[in-house]
Design an enzyme around this catalytic site. Structure first.
Site, PDB file in Angstrom:
ATOM      1  N   ASP A  50       0.853  -1.194   0.000  1.00 52.36           N
ATOM      2  CA  ASP A  50       0.000   0.000   0.000  1.00 52.36           C
ATOM      3  C   ASP A  50       0.886   1.240   0.000  1.00 52.36           C
ATOM      4  OD1 ASP A  50      -2.934   1.072   0.762  1.00 52.36           O
ATOM      5  OD2 ASP A  50      -1.424   2.256   1.824  1.00 52.36           O
ATOM      6  N   TYR A  55       3.204   9.912  -0.194  1.00 55.66           N
ATOM      7  CA  TYR A  55       4.197   9.328   0.724  1.00 55.66           C
ATOM      8  C   TYR A  55       5.626   9.492   0.182  1.00 55.66           C
ATOM      9  CZ  TYR A  55       0.192   6.622   2.625  1.00 55.66           C
ATOM     10  OH  TYR A  55      -1.008   6.214   3.147  1.00 55.66           O
ATOM     11  N   LYS A  80      -2.565   6.121  -4.326  1.00 56.75           N
ATOM     12  CA  LYS A  80      -3.671   7.042  -4.002  1.00 56.75           C
ATOM     13  C   LYS A  80      -3.526   8.399  -4.693  1.00 56.75           C
ATOM     14  CE  LYS A  80      -3.684   4.786   0.499  1.00 56.75           C
ATOM     15  NZ  LYS A  80      -2.330   4.597   1.001  1.00 56.75           N
ATOM     16  N   HIS A 111      -7.486   9.783  -1.808  1.00 59.24           N
ATOM     17  CA  HIS A 111      -6.862   9.743  -0.477  1.00 59.24           C
ATOM     18  C   HIS A 111      -7.727  10.371   0.627  1.00 59.24           C
ATOM     19  CE1 HIS A 111      -2.511   9.235   1.139  1.00 59.24           C
ATOM     20  NE2 HIS A 111      -3.382   9.030   2.098  1.00 59.24           N
TER      21      HIS A 111
HETATM   22  N1  LIG Z   1      -5.439   6.274   3.655  1.00 60.45           N
HETATM   23  C1  LIG Z   1      -4.928   6.999   4.628  1.00 60.45           C
HETATM   24  O1  LIG Z   1      -5.315   8.173   4.854  1.00 60.45           O
HETATM   25  C2  LIG Z   1      -3.845   6.390   5.487  1.00 60.45           C
HETATM   26  C3  LIG Z   1      -3.491   7.013   6.696  1.00 60.45           C
HETATM   27  C4  LIG Z   1      -2.505   6.403   7.467  1.00 60.45           C
HETATM   28  C5  LIG Z   1      -1.895   5.235   7.036  1.00 60.45           C
HETATM   29  N2  LIG Z   1      -2.238   4.672   5.847  1.00 60.45           N
HETATM   30  C6  LIG Z   1      -1.585   3.424   5.353  1.00 60.45           C
HETATM   31  O2  LIG Z   1      -1.612   2.465   6.391  1.00 60.45           O
HETATM   32  C7  LIG Z   1      -0.285   2.042   6.699  1.00 60.45           C
HETATM   33  C8  LIG Z   1      -0.186   1.644   8.135  1.00 60.45           C
HETATM   34  O3  LIG Z   1      -0.538   2.718   8.981  1.00 60.45           O
HETATM   35  P1  LIG Z   1       0.201   2.882  10.360  1.00 60.45           P
HETATM   36  O4  LIG Z   1       1.655   2.980  10.094  1.00 60.45           O
HETATM   37  O5  LIG Z   1      -0.447   3.977  11.103  1.00 60.45           O
HETATM   38  O6  LIG Z   1      -0.173   1.447  11.008  1.00 60.45           O
HETATM   39  P2  LIG Z   1       0.363   0.408  12.058  1.00 60.45           P
HETATM   40  O7  LIG Z   1       0.908  -0.748  11.335  1.00 60.45           O
HETATM   41  O8  LIG Z   1      -0.798   0.172  12.956  1.00 60.45           O
HETATM   42  O9  LIG Z   1       1.527   1.122  12.862  1.00 60.45           O
HETATM   43  C9  LIG Z   1       2.832   1.207  12.373  1.00 60.45           C
HETATM   44  C10 LIG Z   1       3.758   1.545  13.508  1.00 60.45           C
HETATM   45  O10 LIG Z   1       3.810   0.435  14.393  1.00 60.45           O
HETATM   46  C11 LIG Z   1       5.123  -0.153  14.395  1.00 60.45           C
HETATM   47  N3  LIG Z   1       4.926  -1.600  14.268  1.00 60.45           N
HETATM   48  C12 LIG Z   1       4.649  -2.294  13.145  1.00 60.45           C
HETATM   49  N4  LIG Z   1       4.513  -3.611  13.419  1.00 60.45           N
HETATM   50  C13 LIG Z   1       4.703  -3.740  14.758  1.00 60.45           C
HETATM   51  C14 LIG Z   1       4.694  -4.858  15.637  1.00 60.45           C
HETATM   52  N5  LIG Z   1       4.457  -6.085  15.185  1.00 60.45           N
HETATM   53  N6  LIG Z   1       4.927  -4.604  16.955  1.00 60.45           N
HETATM   54  C15 LIG Z   1       5.171  -3.354  17.411  1.00 60.45           C
HETATM   55  N7  LIG Z   1       5.201  -2.267  16.627  1.00 60.45           N
HETATM   56  C16 LIG Z   1       4.964  -2.468  15.305  1.00 60.45           C
HETATM   57  C17 LIG Z   1       5.833   0.419  13.198  1.00 60.45           C
HETATM   58  O11 LIG Z   1       7.227   0.563  13.453  1.00 60.45           O
HETATM   59  P3  LIG Z   1       8.334  -0.274  12.598  1.00 60.45           P
HETATM   60  O12 LIG Z   1       8.183   0.124  11.154  1.00 60.45           O
HETATM   61  O13 LIG Z   1       9.622   0.173  13.174  1.00 60.45           O
HETATM   62  O14 LIG Z   1       8.048  -1.724  12.830  1.00 60.45           O
HETATM   63  C18 LIG Z   1       5.170   1.795  13.064  1.00 60.45           C
HETATM   64  O15 LIG Z   1       5.744   2.703  13.964  1.00 60.45           O
HETATM   65  C19 LIG Z   1       0.604   3.208   6.260  1.00 60.45           C
HETATM   66  O16 LIG Z   1       1.933   2.813   6.055  1.00 60.45           O
HETATM   67  C20 LIG Z   1      -0.105   3.605   4.983  1.00 60.45           C
HETATM   68  O17 LIG Z   1       0.269   2.731   3.938  1.00 60.45           O
HETATM   69  C21 LIG Z   1      -3.227   5.219   5.087  1.00 60.45           C
END
Ligand SMILES: NC(=O)c1ccc[n+]([C@@H]2O[C@H](COP(=O)([O-])OP(=O)(O)OC[C@H]3O[C@@H](n4cnc5c(N)ncnc54)[C@H](OP(=O)(O)O)[C@@H]3O)[C@@H](O)[C@H]2O)c1
Length: 308
Positions: A50, A55, A80, A111
């Site tokens: 994704d 980004y 997006k 988005h």
């Molecule tokens: N459409 C939208 O408006 C929108 C908005 C926000 C996000 N997104 C998409 O959704 C994706 C994910 O969002 P998010 O980054 O907020 O989600 P998330 O996966 O819930 O959180 C990611 C964070 O958690 C850490 N992490 C990941 N796996 C882990 C685990 N198993 N244990 C502990 N910590 C962990 C990561 O650090 P590390 O990388 O160091 O593991 C990072 O800091 C984004 O990358 C993007 O592609 C879309």
């Protein structure tokens, strides 16, 4: 391979892998290493990436695909339309495809429902009075018509939206030729969004959960920690597994090999676990971009207009 099922069938008939690796990283140094950790995810078995033009990671995704040796046709790629590209949908998809080095994406998402003035140097420009430079025209209904043309042109195999509430979907659906295949929204145990989920199901719109872990707030929740201990897994895995059990596609992001592995190989929770987690719902957003400012504005729109 990850726990079953592995795919969900969209309204288009396409089978989308249930677990993606996201590519937004708040850490600029980690973004610089994007090609390596995205390629690592593909080699590990992820088949869904994704990303978004905004980004700044599309080139890294394109390079990672080549580096991984995985065939492009075996990878689901979502990107997006940025919130400042409302008047340049066709230029924007071409820019994304050139960055990715591919002819079409599997899913193209709007988005946000709102749009700001186009400024090539600033993704979120402000007016002189400090307010966001939001524009009223074209509307998301008009922009969706251009996205439908992107679909017709074959540059996207499916189209969808992000951050749409029931309120805004109701406005959009009155005017569409093509119903969005997906609505990608913040969703985790503190933000279960049962009404939105039921509405999308009725309309044939699949939900993708971003920030599916609920970050530290959910990972540190005593109930989540307790269930994680019971299954000998991490709290992150519990939050992701709960989403999957609700028929939701998940978009976790990790740049670390160890945590990517955790997120791909998830436990199956039992009915009691799921009910306990359902009880944690409190309509709380944790994604940092989604907090309203002192005027109740999120990314340019008041909460009421977002339908939040
Ligand atoms: N459409 C939208 O408006 C929108 C908005 C926000 C996000 N997104 C998409 O959704 C994706 C994910 O969002 P998010 O980054 O907020 O989600 P998330 O996966 O819930 O959180 C990611 C964070 O958690 C850490 N992490 C990941 N796996 C882990 C685990 N198993 N244990 C502990 N910590 C962990 C990561 O650090 P590390 O990388 O160091 O593991 C990072 O800091 C984004 O990358 C993007 O592609 C879309």
């Amino acid at each position: 391979m990850p726990s079953t099922p592995t795919h969900k069938t969209l309204s288009t008939g396409a089978k989308i892998p249930l677990i993606a690796n996201g590519t937004w990283d708040w850490d600029a140094a980690s973004r610089e290493r994007g090609k390596e950790w995205i390629a690592g995810a593909l080699k590990m078995g992820y088949r869904h990436i994704d990303t978004a033009l905004i980004y700044g990671m599309e080139k890294a995704v394109g390079d990672a695909i080549k580096l991984s040796g995985v065939d492009r046709k075996d990878i689901w790629i979502t990107t997006k339309l940025p919130w400042n590209h409302h008047s340049r949908v066709f230029e924007s998809i071409d820019e994304s495809l050139a960055n990715l080095g591919i002819d079409s994406v599997d899913l193209y998402l709007m988005h946000w429902p709102h749009f700001v003035r186009y400024d090539p140097d600033d993704f979120l420009p402000k007016n002189p009075d400090g307010s966001y430079a939001v524009v009223d025209s074209p509307t998301f209904v008009e922009v969706w018509a251009d996205m439908e043309k992107v679909l017709e042109m074959g540059k996207a195999k499916a189209i969808g939206v992000c951050n749409f509430s029931v309120k805004n979907l109701e406005i959009l659906l009155k005017h569409v030729k093509v119903v969005p295949a997906v609505n990608q929204v913040e969703m985790h145990p503190y933000l279960a969004q049962k009404d939105l989920k039921a509405y999308c199901k009725e309309k044939g719109i699949a939900i993708e959960a971003y920030t599916p872990s609920g970050l530290q707030q959910v990972r540190n929740d005593p109930t989540i920690v307790d269930i994680a201990k019971k299954h000998g897994v991490t709290p992150n895995q519990v939050a992701l597994a709960w989403n999957l059990a609700r028929d939701v596609i998940i978009v976790p992001k990790s740049a670390s090999e160890e945590r990517q592995r955790e997120n791909l190989f998830l436990p199956t929770l039992d009915e009691e676990d799921l009910q306990r987690i359902d009880g944690l719902d409190r309509y709380q957003r944790v994604c940092p971009g989604n907090f309203p400012d002192e005027n109740g504005i999120v990314m340019g729109w008041p909460m009421e207009k977002l339908g939040w």
